[in-house]
Scaffold this active site. Structure first.
Site, mmCIF file in Angstrom:
data_model
loop_
_atom_site.group_PDB
_atom_site.id
_atom_site.type_symbol
_atom_site.label_atom_id
_atom_site.label_comp_id
_atom_site.label_asym_id
_atom_site.label_seq_id
_atom_site.Cartn_x
_atom_site.Cartn_y
_atom_site.Cartn_z
ATOM 1 N N HIS A 1 0.844 -1.201 0.000
ATOM 2 C CA HIS A 1 0.000 0.000 0.000
ATOM 3 C C HIS A 1 0.876 1.247 0.000
ATOM 4 O O HIS A 1 0.681 2.166 -0.804
ATOM 5 C CB HIS A 1 -0.904 -0.041 1.234
ATOM 6 C CG HIS A 1 -1.730 1.184 1.442
ATOM 7 N ND1 HIS A 1 -3.100 1.206 1.250
ATOM 8 C CD2 HIS A 1 -1.405 2.437 1.867
ATOM 9 C CE1 HIS A 1 -3.562 2.419 1.523
ATOM 10 N NE2 HIS A 1 -2.558 3.180 1.911
ATOM 11 N N GLU A 2 1.858 1.267 0.909
ATOM 12 C CA GLU A 2 2.734 2.433 0.995
ATOM 13 C C GLU A 2 3.680 2.509 -0.201
ATOM 14 O O GLU A 2 4.024 3.599 -0.663
ATOM 15 C CB GLU A 2 3.535 2.389 2.306
ATOM 16 C CG GLU A 2 2.677 2.305 3.560
ATOM 17 C CD GLU A 2 1.653 3.425 3.674
ATOM 18 O OE1 GLU A 2 1.825 4.464 3.010
ATOM 19 O OE2 GLU A 2 0.672 3.255 4.406
ATOM 20 N N HIS B 1 1.991 4.316 -3.007
ATOM 21 C CA HIS B 1 2.075 5.774 -2.843
ATOM 22 C C HIS B 1 3.440 6.280 -3.312
ATOM 23 O O HIS B 1 3.538 7.256 -4.068
ATOM 24 C CB HIS B 1 1.904 6.158 -1.366
ATOM 25 C CG HIS B 1 0.506 6.058 -0.851
ATOM 26 N ND1 HIS B 1 -0.568 6.646 -1.471
ATOM 27 C CD2 HIS B 1 0.005 5.461 0.271
ATOM 28 C CE1 HIS B 1 -1.682 6.405 -0.778
ATOM 29 N NE2 HIS B 1 -1.351 5.677 0.271
#
Length: 266
Positions: A58-59, A62
């Site tokens: 998820h990170e 980003h």
């Protein structure tokens, strides 16, 4: 390109992430085969490790989107290595999401990577950077639910099926909650570039508390019931029934009084 972001060491997958991935594989195998004497412990380790893997990705989503949008400082910060220890707020990105899962079966990633927004031009790019994380959870939700809606569960042990159903629920809750337009969550980050400067200044002080506010709100019985009712209504057409996610959560909380109710392992 000679920036720090282009160095091979900045992109090399961290041994920490590979270790977590290995734990996921081994405990997934233990859950599948019934190797562990206590199936709930195997399910707990499998779901927790898999959840941390998805948090890292998820990170990473980003960070990778920010890199291609103009923030070339991302590589030097270590975000592209998938090492959770490199995140700006390890408490928000790893510890709190795991605690949320243990306490309430809620998948809710927190903000972690520090992006130098001044390097990025264009509101659409800013929005895409914020959306990249929860879109990763959407992708994992599709992967976790695929065996159910493809009717490919023949021969799959019940404990593993329950664990996969619970993991799918976590991904769906993570996607829904993180897309909420609440300051501090990715949903607000998606719309923030399109808001007036004055409004952004007014809500900025509340951003650090957005994650905790949403979690606290979900402890209200009426809100919690309505939310998980909506999640169940999304999972049901995909072949995942409420009893399967309940049994997955029951096995996950192997220390609880109800441990063993859903387990069918020998």
């Amino acid at each position: 390109m000679t920036t720090a972001a282009a160095r091979p060491s900045d992109r090399r997958i961290s041994p920490v992430f590979l270790g977590i991935l290995a734990v996921t594989v081994v405990t997934g195998w233990a859950t599948w085969t019934g190797f562990a004497e206590q199936p709930g412990l195997a399910v707990f380790l499998f779901v927790t490790a898999a959840w941390i893997v998805t948090l890292c990705l998820h990170e990473y989503a980003h960070a990778r989107t920010a890199l291609h949008s103009g923030d070339i400082s991302i590589g030097a910060k270590g975000y592209l290595t998938l090492n959770p220890m490199k995140y700006t707020h390890a408490l928000l990105s790893i510890v709190l999401p795991v605690v949320f899962v243990i306490m309430g079966g809620i998948g809710l990633p927190g903000g972690a990577v520090f992006i130098e927004r001044g390097r990025i031009r264009g509101r659409w790019r800013h929005s895409l950077i914020s959306a990249a994380g929860p879109l990763t959870n959407v992708l994992f939700a599709i992967v976790c639910t695929a065996p159910f809606w493809l009717d490919a569960l023949d021969g799959v042990p019940a404990d593993f099926r329950f664990a996969l159903a619970f993991l799918a629920l976590l991904q769906v809750t993570a996607a829904i909650l993180n897309f909420l337009p609440v300051p501090g969550l990715d949903g607000y980050g998606v719309i923030e570039p399109w808001l007036s400067h004055g409004f952004r200044r007014q809500v900025e002080p509340f951003a650090p508390f957005g994650l905790l506010f949403v979690f606290a709100l979900l402890w209200v019985p009426e809100v919690n019931g309505a939310f998980f009712g909506a999640v169940d209504s999304l999972l049901a057409p995909l072949g995942i029934h409420e009893i399967e996610t309940y049994c997955g959560y029951d096995l996950f909380r192997f220390w609880s009084d109800t441990n063993g109710v859903c387990s069918v392992s020998p």
